[in-house]
Design a protein around this motif. Structure first.
Motif, PDB file in Angstrom:
ATOM      1  N   PHE B  98      -1.490   5.003 -11.349  1.00  0.00           N
ATOM      2  CA  PHE B  98      -0.398   4.196 -10.827  1.00  0.00           C
ATOM      3  C   PHE B  98       0.880   5.001 -10.987  1.00  0.00           C
ATOM      4  N   VAL B  99       1.559   5.279  -9.889  1.00  0.00           N
ATOM      5  CA  VAL B  99       2.812   6.018  -9.928  1.00  0.00           C
ATOM      6  C   VAL B  99       3.941   5.035  -9.659  1.00  0.00           C
ATOM      7  N   PHE B 100       4.781   4.834 -10.670  1.00  0.00           N
ATOM      8  CA  PHE B 100       5.859   3.854 -10.569  1.00  0.00           C
ATOM      9  C   PHE B 100       7.142   4.516 -10.080  1.00  0.00           C
ATOM     10  N   GLY B 101       7.735   3.958  -9.065  1.00  0.00           N
ATOM     11  CA  GLY B 101       9.086   4.324  -8.666  1.00  0.00           C
ATOM     12  C   GLY B 101      10.076   3.459  -9.419  1.00  0.00           C
TER      13      GLY B 101
END
Lengths: 113, 110
Positions: B98-101
């Motif tokens: 999961f890549v969070f901005g």
């Protein structure tokens, strides 16, 4: 069903000290990960694991070690704490497939002085 | 990792619907669209996810554009407890992180 449990909730360390942040899940999830969140920022991935015995680095791995000896536990070790590691740390777990949701712990607030 | 773009902040009045947009123009065919939210001093919590079709659950609805290059999270009646940072995330079918901005900070006005 406890979900994802992180301990401790708060910790103050002196520069140079080491410690282990604990993360445990009881959902039999293969995938576990550690994130850090600095004030006003999104979460950044430190390390992750796709199963027992398998770990890999994320975006910001320097200064941290992990191991995954069981499916349930994924501890994060700070080798020599630095003030730059002051942050809130979150552990997450999910099944491997992207079709499922991830569960996050409540976080560990770490201050390094 | 395919990236998402969200507005930095939005405001809504209590008990009104809220539409939170997300652009993901580089989405691949195997990317699932996930939404999470983070209440103050808490860990992120799952809201909803989908692949191609619109999705509904007890918390929200997810409307996905036909070309899948954008999506909208819909809160049907905002409450004060919905004030949070909302993250739109893409995740491939098999694994991937999961890549969070930075997300969208939603304020709900009484």
């Amino acid at each position: 069903n406890a979900g994802v449990t992180q301990t401790p909730k708060f910790q103050v360390l002196k520069t140079g000290q080491s410690m282990t942040l604990q993360c445990a899940q009881d959902m039999n999830h293969e995938y576990m990960s550690w994130y850090r969140q600095d004030p006003g920022m999104g979460l950044r991935l430190i390390h992750y694991s796709v199963g027992a015995g398998i770990t890999d680095q994320g975006e910001v791995p320097n200064g941290y070690n992990v191991s995954r000896s069981t499916t349930e536990d994924f501890p994060l070790r700070l080798l020599s704490a630095a003030p730059s590691q002051t942050s809130v740390y979150f552990c997450a777990s999910s099944y491997y497939e992207g079709t499922t949701e991830a569960f996050f712990g409540q976080g560990t607030r770490l201050t390094v002085v | 990792d395919a990236k998402t773009t969200q507005p930095n902040s939005m405001e809504s009045n209590e008990e009104e619907p809220v539409h939170l947009p997300c652009n993901h123009s580089t989405i691949s065919g195997t990317d699932y669209i996930h939404w999470y939210r983070q209440l103050p001093s808490q860990g992120p919590e799952y809201v909803i996810h989908g692949l191609t079709s619109n999705v509904n659950n007890r918390m929200a609805s997810l409307a996905i554009a036909e070309d899948r290059k954008s999506s909208t999270l819909i809160l049907h009646r905002a409450t004060l407890r919905d004030a949070a940072v909302y993250y739109c995330i893409l995740r491939q079918y098999y694994g991937q992180n999961f890549v969070f901005g930075p997300g969208t900070r939603l304020s709900v006005l009484p």
